[in-house]
Scaffold this active site. Sequence first.
Site, short mmCIF file in Angstrom:
data_model
loop_
_atom_site.label_atom_id
_atom_site.label_comp_id
_atom_site.label_asym_id
_atom_site.label_seq_id
_atom_site.Cartn_x
_atom_site.Cartn_y
_atom_site.Cartn_z
CD1 TRP A 41 2.38 -1.26 -78.28
CD2 TRP A 41 4.04 -0.12 -79.27
NE1 TRP A 41 3.52 -1.41 -77.53
CE2 TRP A 41 4.55 -0.73 -78.11
CE3 TRP A 41 4.89 0.67 -80.05
CZ2 TRP A 41 5.88 -0.59 -77.71
CZ3 TRP A 41 6.22 0.81 -79.66
CH2 TRP A 41 6.69 0.19 -78.51
CG ASP A 101 2.41 -3.40 -84.53
OD1 ASP A 101 2.99 -4.50 -84.39
OD2 ASP A 101 2.72 -2.38 -83.88
CE LYS A 132 7.16 -6.43 -77.50
NZ LYS A 132 6.67 -5.48 -78.47
C1 LIG Z 1 6.87 -4.07 -78.86
C2 LIG Z 1 5.94 -3.50 -79.86
C3 LIG Z 1 6.38 -2.59 -80.84
C4 LIG Z 1 7.79 -2.08 -80.91
O1 LIG Z 1 8.63 -3.06 -81.37
P1 LIG Z 1 10.18 -2.77 -81.64
O2 LIG Z 1 10.58 -4.07 -82.27
O3 LIG Z 1 10.82 -2.51 -80.32
O4 LIG Z 1 10.28 -1.63 -82.56
C5 LIG Z 1 5.46 -2.14 -81.77
N1 LIG Z 1 4.18 -2.54 -81.74
C6 LIG Z 1 3.71 -3.41 -80.81
C7 LIG Z 1 2.28 -3.82 -80.83
C8 LIG Z 1 4.59 -3.91 -79.84
O5 LIG Z 1 4.14 -4.77 -78.92
#
Ligand SMILES: *Cc1c(COP(=O)(O)O)cnc(C)c1O
Length: 361
Positions: free
Chosen positions: A105, A173, A197
Amino acid sequence: MTNVTRPFNFSAGPAMLPKPVLEQALAEMINWHSSGMAVMEMSHRSPEFKLIAEQAQRNLRDVLAIPDNYKVLFLQGGASTQFSMIPMNLLRGSKEADYFNTGMWSKKAIAEAKRYCKVNIPVDSTDNKFTTVAEIDNLNPNAAYVHYTPNETIHGLEFHNIPEVGDVPLVADMSSTLLSRPIDISKYGLIYAGAQKNIGSAGLTLVIIREDLVGHAMPNTPTMLNYKTHVDSDSMYNTPPTYSWYIAGLVFKWIKNTGGLIEMGKRNKRKADILYATIDNSEFYNNPVAPAYRSWMNVPFILKNPELDKIFLTEAKEASLLTLSGHRSIGGMRASIYNAMPEEGVQALIDFMIDFEKRKG
Ligand SMILES: *Cc1c(COP(=O)(O)O)cnc(C)c1O
């Protein structure tokens, strides 16, 4: 309906939701609080939805102890859209930013940032295959901000301390770790997270941004990608993801009623500890991440004999343990154990793993 037993779902996202949240959503589905409407049918400008939206924000602010000088935005586009919104809005005339590279990511965020600025990488875990994080020793003094991924969902690598970056805004993030434990919001310039998540259902992206970072977007920034647009309109510039906003609100309330983030953190640590102990005590399972950086949320592991992967997954499913296969990019297994995964679920997985090893190891 309440006594239906559900399997334990270890999906990394969209992931399990707390059962009381699903039950409340079910009870309120057709006629929300005698309004005669389902939440999905409400105008986002109606007094009913306004109440839902405001309560959700209030409970989130409470649970996370968000200081008053931070705005909370309820957006669409997923965490992936934030990969571009961040440089567009936070470079503020600068042409450089720092990004830690600690997994898949991070890499995606870096690739997007490179379209807008020079990216310096003060920490790179490529050489250790994303199993640990080296000392941070060359922060760029001209960086407009420092971006990192506190929990790498795919590699199962998590920071258990906030990196020291001085006065430069720290951007995180937190897609797969927000709400898993208490955090000090004031250490951050901006936090973002996709909801699917640990927050709620897909379609919603949370952004928590310090006020002074709003209003500096690059000149050609599209209206929808400018944080100021959403700050000025309370995230209602256009139609927000109303149902996901509502579900997230139920989750915030559930966290509050369950003892808040201190209790979530205790439960999550206990769950992670017993699962890693099982892996470490076996000759059959392995997790390569350095203990100090192991994720409380996503626990990847491999079987000594990968030929048994398929059988492991089939038998796990028969034992009501769902979605345990690792990310398609790295294979093996991954158990995602977010807030909604009860301790019994982790124990059931452990019992299954021990039994499987006895029979096949
Ligand atoms: C799942 C995830 C993403 C992507 O998220 P989307 O909402 O599908 O764009 C980005 N960063 C992390 C750490 C993730 O777990």
